[in-house]
Motif scaffolding. Structure first.
Motif, PDB file in Angstrom:
ATOM      1  N   ASN A  14      67.914 -12.794 -27.884  1.00 40.00           N
ATOM      2  CA  ASN A  14      66.953 -11.920 -27.231  1.00 40.00           C
ATOM      3  C   ASN A  14      67.301 -11.724 -25.763  1.00 40.00           C
ATOM      4  O   ASN A  14      67.168 -10.621 -25.242  1.00 40.00           O
ATOM      5  CB  ASN A  14      65.535 -12.478 -27.352  1.00 40.00           C
ATOM      6  CG  ASN A  14      64.577 -11.634 -26.538  1.00 40.00           C
ATOM      7  OD1 ASN A  14      64.333 -10.486 -26.871  1.00 40.00           O
ATOM      8  ND2 ASN A  14      64.073 -12.198 -25.454  1.00 40.00           N
ATOM      9  N   GLN A  18      67.748  -8.323 -24.030  1.00 38.05           N
ATOM     10  CA  GLN A  18      66.810  -8.001 -22.953  1.00 38.05           C
ATOM     11  C   GLN A  18      67.553  -7.507 -21.716  1.00 38.05           C
ATOM     12  O   GLN A  18      67.097  -6.583 -21.052  1.00 38.05           O
ATOM     13  CB  GLN A  18      65.970  -9.232 -22.595  1.00 38.05           C
ATOM     14  CG  GLN A  18      64.914  -8.999 -21.541  1.00 38.05           C
ATOM     15  CD  GLN A  18      63.648  -8.402 -22.076  1.00 38.05           C
ATOM     16  OE1 GLN A  18      63.249  -8.699 -23.192  1.00 38.05           O
ATOM     17  NE2 GLN A  18      63.007  -7.561 -21.302  1.00 38.05           N
ATOM     18  N   THR A  19      68.673  -8.114 -21.412  1.00 40.03           N
ATOM     19  CA  THR A  19      69.394  -7.737 -20.200  1.00 40.03           C
ATOM     20  C   THR A  19      70.363  -6.581 -20.400  1.00 40.03           C
ATOM     21  O   THR A  19      70.911  -6.084 -19.421  1.00 40.03           O
ATOM     22  CB  THR A  19      70.164  -8.948 -19.636  1.00 40.03           C
ATOM     23  OG1 THR A  19      71.044  -9.463 -20.650  1.00 40.03           O
ATOM     24  CG2 THR A  19      69.212 -10.017 -19.172  1.00 40.03           C
ATOM     25  N   TYR A  22      67.745  -3.412 -24.267  1.00 40.17           N
ATOM     26  CA  TYR A  22      66.357  -2.961 -24.191  1.00 40.17           C
ATOM     27  C   TYR A  22      66.121  -1.946 -23.074  1.00 40.17           C
ATOM     28  O   TYR A  22      65.136  -1.214 -23.103  1.00 40.17           O
ATOM     29  CB  TYR A  22      65.399  -4.134 -24.002  1.00 40.17           C
ATOM     30  CG  TYR A  22      65.336  -5.092 -25.171  1.00 40.17           C
ATOM     31  CD1 TYR A  22      65.690  -4.709 -26.445  1.00 40.17           C
ATOM     32  CD2 TYR A  22      64.900  -6.392 -24.983  1.00 40.17           C
ATOM     33  CE1 TYR A  22      65.635  -5.593 -27.506  1.00 40.17           C
ATOM     34  CE2 TYR A  22      64.833  -7.283 -26.035  1.00 40.17           C
ATOM     35  CZ  TYR A  22      65.207  -6.879 -27.288  1.00 40.17           C
ATOM     36  OH  TYR A  22      65.137  -7.758 -28.329  1.00 40.17           O
ATOM     37  N   ASN A  33      58.707  -7.211 -21.933  1.00 42.71           N
ATOM     38  CA  ASN A  33      59.344  -8.498 -21.669  1.00 42.71           C
ATOM     39  C   ASN A  33      59.281  -9.328 -22.949  1.00 42.71           C
ATOM     40  O   ASN A  33      58.372 -10.134 -23.147  1.00 42.71           O
ATOM     41  CB  ASN A  33      58.646  -9.205 -20.514  1.00 42.71           C
ATOM     42  CG  ASN A  33      59.413 -10.382 -20.007  1.00 42.71           C
ATOM     43  OD1 ASN A  33      60.326 -10.873 -20.660  1.00 42.71           O
ATOM     44  ND2 ASN A  33      59.038 -10.845 -18.834  1.00 42.71           N
ATOM     45  N   SER A  35      61.198 -11.704 -23.821  1.00 40.58           N
ATOM     46  CA  SER A  35      61.409 -13.129 -23.542  1.00 40.58           C
ATOM     47  C   SER A  35      60.086 -13.836 -23.284  1.00 40.58           C
ATOM     48  O   SER A  35      59.867 -14.946 -23.766  1.00 40.58           O
ATOM     49  CB  SER A  35      62.341 -13.310 -22.345  1.00 40.58           C
ATOM     50  OG  SER A  35      63.604 -12.780 -22.621  1.00 40.58           O
ATOM     51  N   TYR A  62      67.281 -16.360 -17.246  1.00 39.79           N
ATOM     52  CA  TYR A  62      66.886 -15.265 -16.367  1.00 39.79           C
ATOM     53  C   TYR A  62      67.335 -15.503 -14.936  1.00 39.79           C
ATOM     54  O   TYR A  62      67.836 -14.591 -14.283  1.00 39.79           O
ATOM     55  CB  TYR A  62      65.365 -15.083 -16.394  1.00 39.79           C
ATOM     56  CG  TYR A  62      64.945 -13.956 -17.277  1.00 39.79           C
ATOM     57  CD1 TYR A  62      64.660 -12.717 -16.746  1.00 39.79           C
ATOM     58  CD2 TYR A  62      64.851 -14.120 -18.639  1.00 39.79           C
ATOM     59  CE1 TYR A  62      64.283 -11.670 -17.556  1.00 39.79           C
ATOM     60  CE2 TYR A  62      64.478 -13.093 -19.464  1.00 39.79           C
ATOM     61  CZ  TYR A  62      64.196 -11.865 -18.914  1.00 39.79           C
ATOM     62  OH  TYR A  62      63.839 -10.830 -19.722  1.00 39.79           O
TER      63      TYR A  62
END
Length: 165
Positions: A14, A18-19, A22, A33, A35, A62
């Motif tokens: 994820n 996410q980085t 997304y 978010n 995460s 993160y």
């Protein structure tokens, strides 16, 4: 042990999504978010210790990518995971509304604490009135997506015969 490995794999995969991925699916310049949603879901499925550890791992990932100051996200995710996990036994874990409410509150707490920490570290933070709309949008996204993330995690745990509690 199998459960911890699956949780770690979900968190790391994820984080990669996410980085990178997304960002292409954001609406109105705001991305959810996931995460934070995972920290809340795994903390509510377990206890404060597991929630805190998942928060630390997520926060370290993160902090290694996002900020010059190391530890801000680690602290926030740890506190959210530990507090949610500690009080999860008092909540109705089968109720999706409880997950939605806790996710919304966690998103608010995360943004307020991030703003305060950066303000007191004398970082140039933008005016709150400029970002309040995107924060509100992220709260809505997170609150809606927690149900789908929870169903996805339940599906994975059922297919792999992993006991949730």
């Amino acid at each position: 042990m199998k459960k911890n490995g699956i949780i770690a794999a979900i968190v790391v995969v994820n984080f990669i999504f996410q980085t990178s991925l997304y960002n292409f699916f954001g609406l109105f310049g705001t991305i959810p978010n996931i995460s934070l949603i995972l920290v809340v879901v795994f903390a509510m499925m377990s206890n404060g210790i597991v929630g805190g550890v998942i928060g630390i791992v997520t926060g370290i990932l993160y902090d290694s990518m996002m900020y010059n100051v190391f530890g801000i996200y680690t602290l926030m995710y740890f506190l959210i995971g530990a507090v949610v996990g500690t009080y999860s036994k008092n909540m109705l874990r089968e109720n999706y509304l409880a997950y939605c409410l806790v996710t919304a509150i966690s998103t608010i707490v995360m943004h307020i604490s991030l703003y305060l920490i950066l303000f007191f570290l004398r970082y140039r933070v933008v005016n709150v009135s400029n970002i309040i709309g995107s924060i509100f949008l992220e709260i809505i996204y997170n609150t809606i997506l927690v149900v789908f993330v929870l169903r996805f995690i339940d599906f994975i745990f059922d297919k792999l015969n992993i006991k949730q509690n």
